[in-house]
Design a protein around this motif. Structure first.
Motif, PDB file in Angstrom:
ATOM      1  N   TYR A 147      10.012  35.261   8.704  1.00 31.51           N
ATOM      2  CA  TYR A 147       8.551  35.283   8.810  1.00 31.51           C
ATOM      3  C   TYR A 147       8.085  36.294   9.873  1.00 31.51           C
ATOM      4  O   TYR A 147       7.214  37.127   9.603  1.00 31.51           O
ATOM      5  CB  TYR A 147       8.026  33.881   9.111  1.00 31.51           C
ATOM      6  CG  TYR A 147       6.519  33.807   9.232  1.00 31.51           C
ATOM      7  CD1 TYR A 147       5.686  34.340   8.249  1.00 31.51           C
ATOM      8  CD2 TYR A 147       5.922  33.209  10.336  1.00 31.51           C
ATOM      9  CE1 TYR A 147       4.312  34.272   8.363  1.00 31.51           C
ATOM     10  CE2 TYR A 147       4.544  33.136  10.459  1.00 31.51           C
ATOM     11  CZ  TYR A 147       3.744  33.671   9.464  1.00 31.51           C
ATOM     12  OH  TYR A 147       2.382  33.615   9.581  1.00 31.51           O
ATOM     13  N   PRO A 148       8.659  36.287  11.094  1.00 30.31           N
ATOM     14  CA  PRO A 148       8.275  37.325  12.065  1.00 30.31           C
ATOM     15  C   PRO A 148       8.595  38.736  11.570  1.00 30.31           C
ATOM     16  O   PRO A 148       7.836  39.682  11.826  1.00 30.31           O
ATOM     17  CB  PRO A 148       9.107  36.978  13.307  1.00 30.31           C
ATOM     18  CG  PRO A 148       9.466  35.548  13.150  1.00 30.31           C
ATOM     19  CD  PRO A 148       9.604  35.325  11.684  1.00 30.31           C
ATOM     20  N   LEU A 149       9.718  38.885  10.842  1.00 32.24           N
ATOM     21  CA  LEU A 149      10.090  40.198  10.309  1.00 32.24           C
ATOM     22  C   LEU A 149       9.064  40.688   9.295  1.00 32.24           C
ATOM     23  O   LEU A 149       8.691  41.871   9.295  1.00 32.24           O
ATOM     24  CB  LEU A 149      11.478  40.104   9.659  1.00 32.24           C
ATOM     25  CG  LEU A 149      12.161  41.431   9.305  1.00 32.24           C
ATOM     26  CD1 LEU A 149      12.502  42.213  10.564  1.00 32.24           C
ATOM     27  CD2 LEU A 149      13.425  41.181   8.491  1.00 32.24           C
ATOM     28  N   ALA A 150       8.576  39.781   8.436  1.00 37.27           N
ATOM     29  CA  ALA A 150       7.559  40.149   7.445  1.00 37.27           C
ATOM     30  C   ALA A 150       6.268  40.583   8.137  1.00 37.27           C
ATOM     31  O   ALA A 150       5.632  41.571   7.739  1.00 37.27           O
ATOM     32  CB  ALA A 150       7.306  38.969   6.509  1.00 37.27           C
ATOM     33  N   LEU A 151       5.855  39.863   9.181  1.00 34.48           N
ATOM     34  CA  LEU A 151       4.640  40.225   9.922  1.00 34.48           C
ATOM     35  C   LEU A 151       4.796  41.582  10.602  1.00 34.48           C
ATOM     36  O   LEU A 151       3.859  42.394  10.625  1.00 34.48           O
ATOM     37  CB  LEU A 151       4.333  39.148  10.965  1.00 34.48           C
ATOM     38  CG  LEU A 151       3.867  37.789  10.432  1.00 34.48           C
ATOM     39  CD1 LEU A 151       3.794  36.775  11.565  1.00 34.48           C
ATOM     40  CD2 LEU A 151       2.514  37.913   9.742  1.00 34.48           C
ATOM     41  N   TYR A 152       5.995  41.818  11.144  1.00 35.80           N
ATOM     42  CA  TYR A 152       6.232  43.112  11.808  1.00 35.80           C
ATOM     43  C   TYR A 152       6.081  44.262  10.823  1.00 35.80           C
ATOM     44  O   TYR A 152       5.409  45.270  11.125  1.00 35.80           O
ATOM     45  CB  TYR A 152       7.637  43.126  12.424  1.00 35.80           C
ATOM     46  CG  TYR A 152       8.050  44.496  12.922  1.00 35.80           C
ATOM     47  CD1 TYR A 152       7.561  45.006  14.118  1.00 35.80           C
ATOM     48  CD2 TYR A 152       8.914  45.302  12.162  1.00 35.80           C
ATOM     49  CE1 TYR A 152       7.920  46.271  14.565  1.00 35.80           C
ATOM     50  CE2 TYR A 152       9.278  46.561  12.607  1.00 35.80           C
ATOM     51  CZ  TYR A 152       8.783  47.044  13.800  1.00 35.80           C
ATOM     52  OH  TYR A 152       9.125  48.294  14.222  1.00 35.80           O
ATOM     53  N   TYR A 153       6.699  44.124   9.635  1.00 32.77           N
ATOM     54  CA  TYR A 153       6.599  45.224   8.665  1.00 32.77           C
ATOM     55  C   TYR A 153       5.220  45.295   8.022  1.00 32.77           C
ATOM     56  O   TYR A 153       4.831  46.354   7.512  1.00 32.77           O
ATOM     57  CB  TYR A 153       7.716  45.117   7.628  1.00 32.77           C
ATOM     58  CG  TYR A 153       9.019  45.628   8.206  1.00 32.77           C
ATOM     59  CD1 TYR A 153       9.186  46.981   8.489  1.00 32.77           C
ATOM     60  CD2 TYR A 153      10.052  44.756   8.546  1.00 32.77           C
ATOM     61  CE1 TYR A 153      10.351  47.453   9.067  1.00 32.77           C
ATOM     62  CE2 TYR A 153      11.226  45.224   9.121  1.00 32.77           C
ATOM     63  CZ  TYR A 153      11.366  46.577   9.378  1.00 32.77           C
ATOM     64  OH  TYR A 153      12.516  47.056   9.964  1.00 32.77           O
ATOM     65  N   GLY A 154       4.460  44.188   8.076  1.00 31.75           N
ATOM     66  CA  GLY A 154       3.052  44.279   7.708  1.00 31.75           C
ATOM     67  C   GLY A 154       2.331  45.221   8.657  1.00 31.75           C
ATOM     68  O   GLY A 154       1.518  46.057   8.244  1.00 31.75           O
ATOM     69  N   GLY A 155       2.636  45.110   9.948  1.00 41.03           N
ATOM     70  CA  GLY A 155       2.065  46.031  10.936  1.00 41.03           C
ATOM     71  C   GLY A 155       2.505  47.457  10.705  1.00 41.03           C
ATOM     72  O   GLY A 155       1.699  48.400  10.824  1.00 41.03           O
TER      73      GLY A 155
END
Length: 556
Positions: free
Chosen positions: A97-105
């Protein structure tokens, strides 16, 4: 061509080996992304998404975004990352989940939507677990946040994020990313005017850049030249800048020309300054206006052919217009981004304040609950003690009632009383009792407030009237220490003890001497001695030993 065919062949081999039904070895793919993101892209693109479960399909999509990002492929669409983030927001995983948010950024950063990118980086930082396994992701999110804030001209806000990223980079030993963080932090400190800090961080970047390519080392040296120039160390800046415009990354060339032109101008090397300034003026870079500014400066006025001014005028006008348009668009993005950033900060502060209030409320409720439990336990123990006392009293009354309900012959009553009296005297005279030390006044009595009041009466040579409530208080105090004191005393005297004799027994129990008794009871010493003898006779009978009276009463 051969390299592409080789990658394809390896990919097909991987797919053939890794597929077992619909199973894909994602652990292997993640390792490939770290070593060769291009190869990982080929592998991921070759996987049939329709044969995967929902969880595996979204993991494959997330890894595809990660592989393209690490292969420096610019993201051009947000549709895939939105689907991935939506899935992991409802299927939260501490790692993915944190990885997905990071690549959203990262996606929105490439799309130029800085406010949205900043929001996703901040969200990633909020949920990244605090452990060693996530140091790399946390450092990347901090670094990207600092870079975005710098682009939004929030330079002071960017510094703490970059410093935290550097701190994590030191822990993990990631010298590669650490070099770029130091370089960026140096640039940010230049913009806020903290040149000593900029010089320090630039020195660290240059030190760590020894293992990097010549181009990357040249970029670090370019920053050093800029710092020296701003510190008005023109000669030192001139020594560093020589030859750099031809060595730096092509993307940084115009920036290097702008710095070099200004340094050469301040060093009065006019011909070189003019050459660099003219190259900038004729380029299509954001530094076009800087080139014209230097080229038309008073120092270079003589080097500009007058017949070329008409040629330069429309080019200069377009440069100014482009600058103004870019500035307005940039300002709009910056203002929007600053608002969104401050909004996020306020929301985070509110959330933290809410957590603190909740924590305080929980603490207060816990303390109140603990006090309530302690109070209930105390009341329960007090009630239990009262119940025990009442039960003992009830048992005593029950014994007396049984005795009364028996044949009303004097001999029977006397027999029961005599048995109890002998039992008490036997306990007093038992070998165990005889072998012990003589009974003494209990400390609880001596330390009591009632005992202190008795001492005050004695000191003042003042008696206590028979009607004074102090006698009842004294009886209650002794009853706490020995609940059966009055009952046993009645038994030993066959219930023939008078009130005055009972008061003498109370005072003996408190360890009061006969002379002090005479004061408290307002009687002569001989009267007190007579009462003691009568009380001894009632307990022990004829041939009594008055010396046993005090130990016996202390024993009861």
């Amino acid at each position: 061509m051969i390299k592409t065919l080789l990658i394809s062949a390896l990919s097909i081999l991987f797919i053939a080996c890794s597929h077992r039904g619909n199973v894909v070895d994602f652990d292997y793919i993640e390792k490939v992304i770290s070593d060769s993101p291009e190869r990982a892209i080929v592998i991921l693109d070759s996987i049939d998404r329709s044969s995967l479960t929902e969880a595996d399909r979204h993991l494959a999509d997330l890894l595809s975004i990660e592989a393209r990002d690490k292969a420096y492929i610019t993201h051009t669409s947000d549709s895939l990352v939105l689907d991935v983030m939506d899935y992991y927001s409802s299927h939260k995983d501490d790692r993915l989940y944190p990885l997905a948010l990071y690549y959203g950024g990262r996606v929105y950063s490439d799309l130029g939507d800085y406010p949205t990118a900043l929001r996703y980086f901040q969200s990633a930082l909020d949920v990244i677990p605090e452990n060693m396994d996530n140091l790399e992701l946390k450092s990347a999110a901090l670094s990207q946040t600092g870079r975005l804030l710098d682009n939004l001209k929030l330079h002071s806000d960017a510094i703490p994020y970059l410093e935290k990223s550097i701190e994590i980079g030191k822990q993990s030993g990631d010298t590669f990313n650490l070099t770029y963080d130091y370089s960026l932090l140096s640039q940010v400190n230049i913009k806020v005017g903290n040149l000593p800090a900029a010089r320090k961080y630039n020195a660290e970047a240059i030190r760590l850049a020894i293992g990097l390519s010549e181009i990357e080392q040249a970029d670090m040296a370019l920053e050093l030249a800029s710092i020296l120039h701003r510190e008005h160390k023109t000669d030192s800046a001139l020594m560093v800048i020589r030859g750099l415009p031809g060595k730096v990354d092509p993307l940084c060339r115009n920036y290097s020309l702008a710095i070099a032109a200004q340094i050469y101008l301040d060093a009065n090397v006019q011909d070189t300054a003019y050459i660099y300034a003219r190259q900038l003026a004729m380029s299509n870079s954001p530094y076009k206006r800087t080139g014209f500014k230097i080229m038309f400066s008073p120092k270079l006025k003589s080097l500009v052919p007058k017949d070329t001014l008409l040629f330069y005028q429309p080019i200069y006008d377009r440069a100014i217009e482009n600058y103004l348009d870019t500035y307005e668009a940039s300002e709009a993005i910056i203002q929007n981004s600053q608002y969104n950033y401050q909004l996020h900060v306020r929301e985070k502060e509110k959330a933290e304040a809410g957590k603190n209030k909740l924590y305080l409320l929980v603490c207060i409720i816990s303390v109140l609950a603990a006090l309530a439990v302690i109070g209930l336990l105390w009341l329960r123990m007090r009630n239990l003690r009262e119940i025990v006392r009442l039960q003992m009293t009830l048992d005593t009354l029950r014994d007396f009632r049984q005795n009364q309900n028996m044949e009303p012959t004097g001999s029977t009553v006397n027999t029961q009383q005599e048995i109890l009296r002998k039992k008490i005297l036997h306990e007093f005279n038992s070998p165990k009792q005889v072998g012990c030390n003589s009974p003494v006044v209990k400390e609880s009595i001596i330390l009591s407030d009632i005992y202190q009041r008795l001492e005050n009466f004695i000191a003042k040579n003042k008696s206590i009237p028979d009607s004074d409530g102090l006698w009842e208080e004294l009886a209650q105090l002794i009853a706490v220490d020995s609940p059966e004191f009055r009952t046993r005393l009645n038994t030993l005297t066959n219930c023939k003890i008078t009130d005055s004799e009972f008061r003498v027994a109370l005072l003996i129990r408190c360890g009061i001497s006969p002379s002090s008794m005479a004061i408290l009871l307002n009687r002569t010493k001989s009267t007190i001695s007579s009462r003691r003898s009568i009380l001894s006779y009632k307990i022990f009978g004829s041939g009594n030993n008055i010396k046993l009276l005090n130990p016996l009463i202390l024993f009861l």
